[in-house]
Design an enzyme around this catalytic site. Structure first.
Site, PDB file in Angstrom:
ATOM      1  N   GLU A  52       9.890 -36.189   6.697  1.00  0.00           N
ATOM      2  CA  GLU A  52       8.667 -36.871   6.857  1.00  0.00           C
ATOM      3  C   GLU A  52       7.798 -36.135   7.931  1.00  0.00           C
ATOM      4  O   GLU A  52       8.048 -36.032   8.976  1.00  0.00           O
ATOM      5  CB  GLU A  52       8.669 -38.151   7.464  1.00  0.00           C
ATOM      6  N   GLU A  94      16.006 -41.979  10.504  1.00  0.00           N
ATOM      7  CA  GLU A  94      15.916 -41.874  11.875  1.00  0.00           C
ATOM      8  C   GLU A  94      16.874 -42.980  12.635  1.00  0.00           C
ATOM      9  O   GLU A  94      16.447 -44.001  13.352  1.00  0.00           O
ATOM     10  CB  GLU A  94      14.361 -42.383  12.001  1.00  0.00           C
TER      11      GLU A  94
END
Length: 492
Positions: free
Chosen positions: A273, A156
């Site tokens: 995820e 991220e």
């Protein structure tokens, strides 16, 4: 009521719901319960890959300046981690994060175990680390094996919690150095990214365009999906409202469409995820409602993906510290004590689906093998009962039906834990009761199919999920000269 003239569906179901799973930082793979949980999800869910944070962080001691040592690299824990993952038949998705302390450019960290989230102060040393790491993996596990692994650059990078002042140029610099370092050692190793968060669409798309233009396009594309709104936090728990599953579907379809239009058609797209809530202390994770919400997310997303990693497979997890409560809202499919949460069965049920899709919608999926077997999955996160009725053709006049039910008092160990009085640290006997309470209800019956057509009616009450497995059968009763079930309880 829907009638089907054939059991051969118009589309194919690929069993990728449990292709991957996520975990916490990779040093947790050294724990006995982590390894036992991974063995369960491999055997029962068919998990192929495991992804986790921090393989480069100081928590694994991979790269540390040690006076008097000839090399800064230490592969002791790395070897034990990957040996444990391979031992149960799974393979790693290697998230290349975070910056070792000796290479950091600043003090900023994330999580209880303090992964450093700053860019390397010296990219020459970063490249040397990546090359040494790659060479070691090839030497220990062999090139044929390591070529099946996935190397994902960072986690991220568009989100400030994982990158100080997120910046595409800086991330691309890190990606380019990492990509070229790995490919210089073994060009066939699979390198991808950018593992953007739920709101990282523009970052991801700009990254893909630039990578293509500079000749270092990833071998696979990754992103993340969570469907919760911001949390109402308390010291021990977080509570959230949730977006509809269509939010997740729109995100992955946007990415897939962008890839198809910009030279990435056919390249794997993984959600590395996925969950409802992004916090590991939301009690919803332990409930039947989590199982139902995740079923809807999978129904929305799977047609556009090549794999999805539920975050995470067990509650051995320490991002916010060591949980001090048994059912604490952890991410896991399995709680402490290897107790299966309701969401475990979401993935088990999706794995049971067959290859021919007859019907695919939120709340109901109907599949077949094209010949004599039919599997239906129905789930209900509404407030009213739902029912689906299908008329199916078959090769015989009856079929065997096996029904597995989650909800309405079955496979809901958290509810049993609550009835026990919410023990913070259950005793061994209590844990055994919870383990038994985690089992779904299973029943079977014969269903008549006059004229070779069976009417299958399935109903789910609010908060229920059912897997219905049907197989047309040919009775062998005529082969038993004296078997007569009607005589078993014959009155005198």
């Amino acid at each position: 009521m829907v009638e089907f003239e054939s059991l051969k569906g118009s589309s194919e179901y690929k069993n990728i719901a449990s292709y991957m799973v996520g975990s916490g930082n990779m040093s947790l793979a050294l724990r006995a319960e982590y390894q036992a949980a991974l063995k369960i999800v491999r055997e029962e869910l068919g998990v192929d890959y495991v992804r986790g944070h921090g393989i480069l962080s100081d928590v694994t001691a991979l790269c540390q300046e040690r006076p008097g040592f000839p090399s800064p690299y230490n592969f002791t824990y790395v070897d034990q981690i990957y040996d444990a993952i391979l031992a149960v038949g799974t393979r790693p998705v290697i998230e290349l994060s975070f910056t070792p302390d000796c290479l950091k450019s600043g003090p900023e960290t994330v999580f209880y175990w303090k992964g450093n989230i700053t860019i390397p102060a010296d990219y020459g040393k970063w490249v040397a680390l990546i090359q040494a790491f790659t060479l070691h993996l090839l030497a220990r596990y062999g090139q044929v094996e390591v070529e099946t692994w996935l190397f994902e650059v960072w986690n991220e990078p568009n989100f400030e919690e994982f990158w100080v002042n997120p910046d595409l140029d800086e991330y691309f610099t890190l990606y380019a150095h990492t990509y070229r370092a790995i490919k210089s050692i073994a060009p066939n190793l699979l390198v991808g990214g950018p593992a953007t968060d739920s709101n990282g669409d523009e970052f991801l798309e700009a990254f893909l365009l630039r990578a293509k233009a500079e000749g270092i396009a990833p071998d696979f594309v990754t992103r993340h999906i969570y469907t919760s709104y911001p949390a109402n936090s308390t010291p021990e728990f977080d509570y959230q409202a949730f977006k509809p599953a269509s939010f997740a579907g729109e995100k992955v379809r946007r990415t897939r469409n962008f890839m198809d239009k910009n030279g990435y058609s056919g390249l794997p797209l993984y959600v590395t995820e996925m969950n409802t809530s992004y916090t590991p202390k939301n009690p919803v994770h332990d409930t039947i409602w989590q199982a139902l919400m995740v079923a809807s997310i999978l129904a929305e997303c799977l047609p556009s993906l090549d794999g999805v990693a539920y975050w995470t497979f067990c509650d051995v997890f320490e991002e916010l510290g060591i949980p001090s409560c048994f059912f604490h809202g952890g991410f896991g499919l399995l709680s402490y004590g290897l107790i299966k949460k309701p969401v475990f069965y979401t993935f088990k049920f999706f794995r049971a689906l067959l290859s021919n899709v007859l019907c695919w919608e939120d709340g109901f999926i109907l599949t077949s093998d094209g010949e004599r077997r039919v599997v239906a999955l129905i789930w209900n996160h509404g407030m009213e009962s739902i029912e689906r009725t299908c008329v199916l053709p078959g090769p015989s006049t009856s079929f065997f039906l096996l029904e597995t039910r989650v909800g309405s008092g079955y496979a809901d160990p958290r509810a049993v834990w609550a009835a026990m009085g919410y023990p913070r640290y259950p005793g061994r006997d209590q844990i055994e009761v919870l383990r038994r309470a985690a089992q779904p209800a299973v029943c079977s019956r014969a269903l008549q199919a006059p004229g070779g057509r069976a009417e299958l009616c399935v109903t789910a009450a609010p908060g229920e999920m059912l897997l219905i497995e049907c197989e047309f059968v040919i009775s062998e009763l005529d082969g038993y000269k004296t078997l007569n079930d009607k005589q078993i309880f014959k009155k005198v």
